[in-house]
Design a protein around this motif. Structure first.
Motif, mmCIF file in Angstrom:
data_model
loop_
_atom_site.group_PDB
_atom_site.id
_atom_site.type_symbol
_atom_site.label_atom_id
_atom_site.label_comp_id
_atom_site.label_asym_id
_atom_site.label_seq_id
_atom_site.Cartn_x
_atom_site.Cartn_y
_atom_site.Cartn_z
ATOM 1 N N UNK A 71 -6.546 7.905 1.704
ATOM 2 C CA UNK A 71 -7.061 8.152 3.051
ATOM 3 C C UNK A 71 -7.275 6.859 3.833
ATOM 4 N N UNK A 72 -8.020 5.928 3.259
ATOM 5 C CA UNK A 72 -8.420 4.739 4.013
ATOM 6 C C UNK A 72 -7.327 3.676 4.096
ATOM 7 N N UNK A 73 -6.591 3.496 3.021
ATOM 8 C CA UNK A 73 -5.573 2.448 3.024
ATOM 9 C C UNK A 73 -4.204 2.973 3.442
ATOM 10 N N UNK A 74 -3.774 4.087 2.800
ATOM 11 C CA UNK A 74 -2.422 4.587 3.070
ATOM 12 C C UNK A 74 -2.340 5.371 4.374
ATOM 13 N N UNK A 121 0.837 -1.204 0.000
ATOM 14 C CA UNK A 121 0.000 0.000 0.000
ATOM 15 C C UNK A 121 0.869 1.250 0.000
ATOM 16 N N UNK A 122 1.854 1.293 0.896
ATOM 17 C CA UNK A 122 2.732 2.465 0.955
ATOM 18 C C UNK A 122 3.543 2.619 -0.322
ATOM 19 N N UNK A 123 3.986 1.488 -0.896
ATOM 20 C CA UNK A 123 4.749 1.569 -2.138
ATOM 21 C C UNK A 123 3.934 2.143 -3.285
ATOM 22 N N UNK A 124 2.633 1.831 -3.302
ATOM 23 C CA UNK A 124 1.763 2.337 -4.369
ATOM 24 C C UNK A 124 1.272 3.756 -4.103
ATOM 25 N N UNK A 125 1.439 4.239 -2.873
ATOM 26 C CA UNK A 125 0.888 5.554 -2.522
ATOM 27 C C UNK A 125 1.581 6.693 -3.252
ATOM 28 N N UNK A 160 -1.427 3.737 9.378
ATOM 29 C CA UNK A 160 -1.101 4.387 10.642
ATOM 30 C C UNK A 160 -1.429 3.470 11.819
ATOM 31 N N UNK A 161 -2.592 2.794 11.754
ATOM 32 C CA UNK A 161 -2.973 1.890 12.836
ATOM 33 C C UNK A 161 -1.967 0.742 12.955
ATOM 34 N N UNK A 162 -1.575 0.191 11.821
ATOM 35 C CA UNK A 162 -0.617 -0.908 11.837
ATOM 36 C C UNK A 162 0.731 -0.450 12.375
#
Length: 301
Positions: A210-213, A8-12, A218-220
Motif C-alpha cells: 500500500x504505502x510503497x508500491x 519497489x515495483x520489482x519486489x511487489x 503512483x505519486x512518482x
C-alpha cells in the motif's frame, strides 16, 4: 528516486503472490487501496493550503482510478497464477507498448528499429510463457500480458488527461485510490473478516504494497508524466524486470528453465533497446517544415 521505484515495483510481485496465498485477491486489493487512500488523505489534510480538490482532479482522478484498478486486478490475479519473476518480466512490455499508444511520443513517429525491439520483447514473452517447453501458456502469464497492455494505456491516458489541466499529483493519486477502494469494497466484503485473523508478517506485506508500491510509486509516476511525457514515464520500469527476477529467485526460491532464462535475457534486452530508441527519437529536433526566409538586403536586418 526512480531507481527506488523500480526496486519497489520489482519486489511487489513476490509480495503480492505471497499475500494471495492467505487472502482472496479482491480482499488484498481492497486492503491495499484502503490503506493507501487513508495515507494520502492524511497527507492532503496536513497541507492546509491545498486541501481542496479541483474539478479536474475529481473528474480525471475518478476515471484514472478505474483504469488503475483494472491494471491491479489483472496483475494480482496474474501473479497469483505464475511466478513472480515471470510477472515482472512480462509486465515490462509496458515500456515498448506505451510509446505505441502515446500520440505525443516522438512527434507521432517511431522508427522501424523500435518495432524490431518490440518484436524481440514479444519473442521473449513467448519463451517465458513456454515454461518447460512449448505448450499452452499459463493463465497467469496471459493475465500479465493483458495487464501490460492495460497499464500502457493507463500511462498514456494519464499523460493526455493531465496535460494543460490544474491537476496536482497528490490530489490526483488520492482520488484514484478512493475510487479504487469504492470499486473493491463490495466484491471483497464477504472476505473482509479474514483481515482480523492475519499475523504481523502478512499485515507488513499489505502495508508495504500500500504505502510503497501504491502511494509512493503512483505519486512518482504521476509527477513524471506531468513533467515529461507518458513515454518517458514508462522508463520508470527500466530496471523493474531485473529486480523482479532477482527478488523472485533470491527471496522466493523460484527457478528458471534454460528456455525461460533466454526469454528473460531477450525481454531485458528488448525493453532497454526500445527505451533507448524512444528517448533518442523524442530528443531529436522536429524537421523543418518550411524553408528559412532569406533577407532581401543587409539593411533590412
Amino acid at each position: 528516486m526512480l531507481l527506488l521505484v523500480a526496486i519497489v515495483w520489482g519486489s511487489s510481485y513476490l509480495a503480492a503472490k505471497t499475500v494471495t496465498y492467505v487472502l482472496p485477491v479482491l480482499v488484498v486489493l481492497f486492503a491495499r487501496y484502503a490503506i493507501s487512500a487513508i495515507a494520502c488523505l492524511a497527507l492532503v489534510a496536513a497541507r492546509r493550503r491545498t486541501r481542496r480538490f479541483t474539478r479536474d482532479e475529481l473528474r480525471v482522478g475518478s476515471l484514472l482510478g478505474v483504469t488503475q484498478a483494472a491494471v491491479l486486478v489483472l496483475e494480482t490475479y496474474g501473479v497469483a497464477h505464475t511466478s513472480a519473476a515471470n510477472a515482472g518480466l512480462i509486465i515490462s512490455l509496458t515500456i515498448v507498448l506505451t510509446p505505441l499508444l502515446d500520440r505525443t511520443s516522438a512527434n507521432g513517429r517511431l522508427p522501424l528499429r523500435f518495432f524490431a525491439a518490440t518484436g524481440v520483447c514479444l519473442l521473449a514473452v513467448t519463451l517465458l510463457m513456454s515454461g518447460n517447453g512449448f505448450q499452452a501458456p499459463r493463465n497467469g502469464d496471459l493475465l500479465m500480458l493483458a495487464a501490460a497492455v492495460v497499464r500502457a494505456g493507463h500511462v498514456a491516458l494519464v499523460g493526455r488527461l493531465t496535460k494543460g489541466r490544474l491537476v496536482r499529483p497528490l490530489q490526483l493519486t488520492t482520488i484514484q485510490l478512493l475510487a479504487g477502494s469504492a470499486l473493491f469494497v463490495v466484491p471483497a466484503s464477504s472476505g473482509l473478516p479474514k483481515l482480523t485473523q492475519l499475523d504481523a508478517a502478512v499485515w507488513g506485506q499489505l502495508i508495504y504494497l500500500a504505502l510503497f508500491c501504491s502511494v509512493f510509486a503512483f505519486l512518482a509516476q504521476t509527477w513524471a508524466v506531468q513533467n515529461s511525457s507518458a513515454s518517458r514515464a514508462s522508463l520508470l520500469l527500466g530496471t523493474e524486470p531485473v529486480w523482479a527476477v532477482a527478488v523472485g529467485i533470491g527471496l522466493g526460491g523460484e527457478k528458471f528453465t534454460a528456455l525461460a532464462g533466454l526469454g528473460a535475457v531477450l525481454m531485458v534486452t528488448g525493453t532497454y533497446w526500445g527505451q533507448s530508441i524512444e528517448r533518442a527519437t523524442n530528443n531529436a529536433p522536429p524537421p523543418c517544415r518550411t524553408p528559412p526566409r532569406t533577407p532581401t538586403s543587409p539593411a533590412r536586418l
